[in-house]
Design an enzyme around this catalytic site. Sequence first.
Site, PDB file in Angstrom:
ATOM      1  N   LYS A  22       7.507   3.293  -6.756  1.00 17.32           N
ATOM      2  CA  LYS A  22       6.149   3.328  -7.337  1.00 17.32           C
ATOM      3  C   LYS A  22       5.363   4.535  -6.817  1.00 17.32           C
ATOM      4  CE  LYS A  22       2.703   0.708  -5.526  1.00 17.32           C
ATOM      5  NZ  LYS A  22       1.457   1.419  -5.194  1.00 17.32           N
ATOM      6  N   ASN A  23       5.307   4.658  -5.498  1.00 17.49           N
ATOM      7  CA  ASN A  23       4.424   5.672  -4.931  1.00 17.49           C
ATOM      8  C   ASN A  23       4.959   7.095  -5.071  1.00 17.49           C
ATOM      9  OD1 ASN A  23       2.571   3.738  -4.379  1.00 17.49           O
ATOM     10  ND2 ASN A  23       3.012   3.590  -2.182  1.00 17.49           N
ATOM     11  N   CYS A 117     -10.986  -1.568  -1.985  1.00 18.62           N
ATOM     12  CA  CYS A 117      -9.992  -2.507  -2.491  1.00 18.62           C
ATOM     13  C   CYS A 117      -9.747  -3.542  -1.404  1.00 18.62           C
ATOM     14  CB  CYS A 117      -8.711  -1.804  -2.898  1.00 18.62           C
ATOM     15  SG  CYS A 117      -7.772  -1.171  -1.546  1.00 18.62           S
ATOM     16  N   ARG A 122     -11.013   2.592   1.946  1.00 16.00           N
ATOM     17  CA  ARG A 122     -10.163   3.646   1.403  1.00 16.00           C
ATOM     18  C   ARG A 122     -10.929   4.770   0.710  1.00 16.00           C
ATOM     19  NH1 ARG A 122      -5.082   1.093  -1.506  1.00 16.00           N
ATOM     20  NH2 ARG A 122      -4.207   3.121  -1.070  1.00 16.00           N
ATOM     21  N   ASP A 309       2.795  -0.647   4.458  1.00 14.70           N
ATOM     22  CA  ASP A 309       3.175  -1.387   3.248  1.00 14.70           C
ATOM     23  C   ASP A 309       4.243  -2.446   3.521  1.00 14.70           C
ATOM     24  OD1 ASP A 309       1.357   0.109   1.869  1.00 14.70           O
ATOM     25  OD2 ASP A 309       2.809   1.466   0.959  1.00 14.70           O
ATOM     26  N   ARG A 401       2.086  -5.240 -10.219  1.00 11.41           N
ATOM     27  CA  ARG A 401       1.575  -3.874 -10.142  1.00 11.41           C
ATOM     28  C   ARG A 401       2.594  -2.965  -9.469  1.00 11.41           C
ATOM     29  NH1 ARG A 401      -2.956  -3.044  -6.544  1.00 11.41           N
ATOM     30  NH2 ARG A 401      -2.017  -1.012  -6.787  1.00 11.41           N
TER      31      ARG A 401
HETATM   32  N1  EPU Z   1      -8.444   8.072   4.452  1.00  9.55           N
HETATM   33  C1  EPU Z   1      -9.776   8.448   4.565  1.00  9.55           C
HETATM   34  N2  EPU Z   1     -10.242   9.370   3.667  1.00  9.55           N
HETATM   35  C2  EPU Z   1      -9.465   9.915   2.692  1.00  9.55           C
HETATM   36  C3  EPU Z   1      -8.107   9.510   2.605  1.00  9.55           C
HETATM   37  C4  EPU Z   1      -7.627   8.592   3.505  1.00  9.55           C
HETATM   38  O1  EPU Z   1     -10.510   7.977   5.426  1.00  9.55           O
HETATM   39  O2  EPU Z   1      -9.950  10.748   1.918  1.00  9.55           O
HETATM   40  C5  EPU Z   1      -7.899   7.085   5.415  1.00  9.55           C
HETATM   41  C6  EPU Z   1      -7.541   5.772   4.710  1.00  9.55           C
HETATM   42  O3  EPU Z   1      -8.653   4.926   4.590  1.00  9.55           O
HETATM   43  C7  EPU Z   1      -6.457   5.238   5.613  1.00  9.55           C
HETATM   44  C8  EPU Z   1      -5.715   6.510   6.057  1.00  9.55           C
HETATM   45  O4  EPU Z   1      -6.663   7.566   5.877  1.00  9.55           O
HETATM   46  O5  EPU Z   1      -7.033   4.645   6.729  1.00  9.55           O
HETATM   47  C9  EPU Z   1      -4.442   6.838   5.334  1.00  9.55           C
HETATM   48  O6  EPU Z   1      -4.590   6.630   3.947  1.00  9.55           O
HETATM   49  P1  EPU Z   1      -3.789   7.463   2.849  1.00  9.55           P
HETATM   50  O7  EPU Z   1      -4.730   8.409   2.208  1.00  9.55           O
HETATM   51  O8  EPU Z   1      -2.544   8.014   3.421  1.00  9.55           O
HETATM   52  O9  EPU Z   1      -3.449   6.319   1.793  1.00  9.55           O
HETATM   53  P2  EPU Z   1      -3.310   6.528   0.240  1.00  9.55           P
HETATM   54  O10 EPU Z   1      -2.807   7.869  -0.048  1.00  9.55           O
HETATM   55  O11 EPU Z   1      -4.562   6.077  -0.431  1.00  9.55           O
HETATM   56  C10 EPU Z   1      -0.825   5.745   0.036  1.00  9.55           C
HETATM   57  C11 EPU Z   1      -0.086   4.680  -0.711  1.00  9.55           C
HETATM   58  C12 EPU Z   1      -0.411   3.320  -0.114  1.00  9.55           C
HETATM   59  C13 EPU Z   1       0.013   3.327   1.354  1.00  9.55           C
HETATM   60  C14 EPU Z   1      -0.701   4.471   2.088  1.00  9.55           C
HETATM   61  C15 EPU Z   1      -0.278   4.614   3.537  1.00  9.55           C
HETATM   62  C16 EPU Z   1       0.108   5.635  -2.917  1.00  9.55           C
HETATM   63  C17 EPU Z   1      -0.266   5.602  -4.347  1.00  9.55           C
HETATM   64  N3  EPU Z   1      -0.464   4.743  -2.117  1.00  9.55           N
HETATM   65  O12 EPU Z   1      -2.218   5.445  -0.109  1.00  9.55           O
HETATM   66  O13 EPU Z   1       0.355   2.346  -0.818  1.00  9.55           O
HETATM   67  O14 EPU Z   1      -0.313   2.110   1.954  1.00  9.55           O
HETATM   68  O15 EPU Z   1      -0.436   5.725   1.412  1.00  9.55           O
HETATM   69  O16 EPU Z   1       1.073   4.861   3.621  1.00  9.55           O
HETATM   70  O17 EPU Z   1       0.949   6.428  -2.533  1.00  9.55           O
HETATM   71  C18 EPU Z   1       0.900   0.235  -1.655  1.00  9.55           C
HETATM   72  O18 EPU Z   1       1.845   0.765  -2.277  1.00  9.55           O
HETATM   73  O19 EPU Z   1       0.761  -1.023  -1.558  1.00  9.55           O
HETATM   74  C19 EPU Z   1      -0.100   1.083  -1.026  1.00  9.55           C
HETATM   75  C20 EPU Z   1      -1.299   0.636  -0.657  1.00  9.55           C
END
Ligand code: EPU
Length: 422
Positions: A22-23, A117, A122, A309, A401
């Site tokens: 998915k990701n 969420c 996030r 995850d 999802r």
């Molecule tokens: N963060 C911030 N500001 C930002 C971006 C991130 O504060 O602008 C913080 C987040 O709140 C979190 C940390 O940084 O505490 C890391 O978040 P990250 O940005 O890496 O998460 P993401 O890119 O939104 C992806 C996956 C998630 C997975 C996370 C961590 C996708 C589409 N989603 O999310 O997947 O948990 O990386 O590995 O790739 C899932 O599949 O169930 C899922 C939630």
Amino acid sequence: MDALIIDGPATLEGTIEISGSKNTALPLLFSSLLFDGEVQFRNVPRLWDIETTLKILESMGAQYIWDKEQGTVAILPLIKTKVAPYEWVRKMRAGVLALGPLLAKYGEARVSLPGGCAIGARPVNFHLDAMRLMGVGIEIEAGYIRAQVNGGLRGTQIEFPQATVTGTENIMMLATRAEGKTIIRNAALEPEVVWLGGVLKDFGVKITGLGTPCIEIEPRPLKRPDRPILVPPDRIEASTLIAAAVAARSSITVKGSDLREIDSVIQAYQKMGVKFKMNTESSTLEVQPPGRLGPVEIETAPFPGFPTDMQAQILTNACMADGTSLIHETIFENRFMHVAELRRLRAKIQVRGNTAIVDGPAKLIGAPIMATDLRASACLLIAGLAAKGQTRVSRIYHLDRGYQRLDEKLKRLGAKITRIAE
Ligand code: EPU
């Protein structure tokens, strides 16, 4: 809305093939915005998040054909409006991945703010701050990110305050069309980032440092894709199936996953006494749960650490272990929503700050429970496999999802699961 009724305890047996990731699929589908002409994909999983992504692209004018049986998607990115609407982005936070490629190709974008969420606030501030450094003017207006390239996109040095997966992906896509080199420091190391970078590289962009905290991108015009882009197997689905085998105390074989990507998960389960027979050539992993499961202490961390995850799923297994397990969640501030539901099955868990203290072994007894987010729904399904009697998991749309019919896969392995409309 569907619910799942699980009659436990389950016994599982057999081999199961992992679906596409998915990701990885989500940023790849959004990357189609960067190309001229049709882009094809294969091994695309059949998920709601894929549907949502395609709807976002369609709402911008793109045309697509999705053969759900074959797992192929063809996208013709004929973009008319550069808007990712709230209607879709509220269903899937990854909609923010439209921002990077739209700005790269068209110099403007309006993308709904994803909002919070179930697992935490996030924010996307790291994405936006990095884009500003590259010459993008950004305003937040009526719940939307309104972004415009002012006087050309500049390649520059970016240092993320914290590694971000979709943030790194967004900036990599944006940098494909910047003037000069972009250097991303504290880049995410996740395999999904590496795969996207590999695809951009295949089609002409010069990228070095993938899989390290420092990625360098030199813009190049993207070649017209002359072959379908492959989506690799889902490492979290593979890991979730390990958790299912452990919950059912059954030996199963998981096929298709890159075992290097799930090393931290394998190591954590080994500490609990689970044995594995690995065959890297055939990408098969035989999971052999022990008679008595030992406790574990894990801390979620960015790759190559233990993935957030998989936190809910291993926590469920910890309920069955002999002794006290400690599960520390360091990535998301609110990712213990499943604990209250597991307690309804008589699990003994306390949460103190970002740590769940799990006392085992608990004799889980079936009850009605409710899925709160994607990975939580997987953990509740897994708990249902271990629990005695009937467990009814409501709001299972969260599961759909992100997992390609996990209930059907488990049924093929022998679980007694019925899907009903609620
Ligand atoms: N963060 C911030 N500001 C930002 C971006 C991130 O504060 O602008 C913080 C987040 O709140 C979190 C940390 O940084 O505490 C890391 O978040 P990250 O940005 O890496 O998460 P993401 O890119 O939104 C992806 C996956 C998630 C997975 C996370 C961590 C996708 C589409 N989603 O999310 O997947 O948990 O990386 O590995 O790739 C899932 O599949 O169930 C899922 C939630």
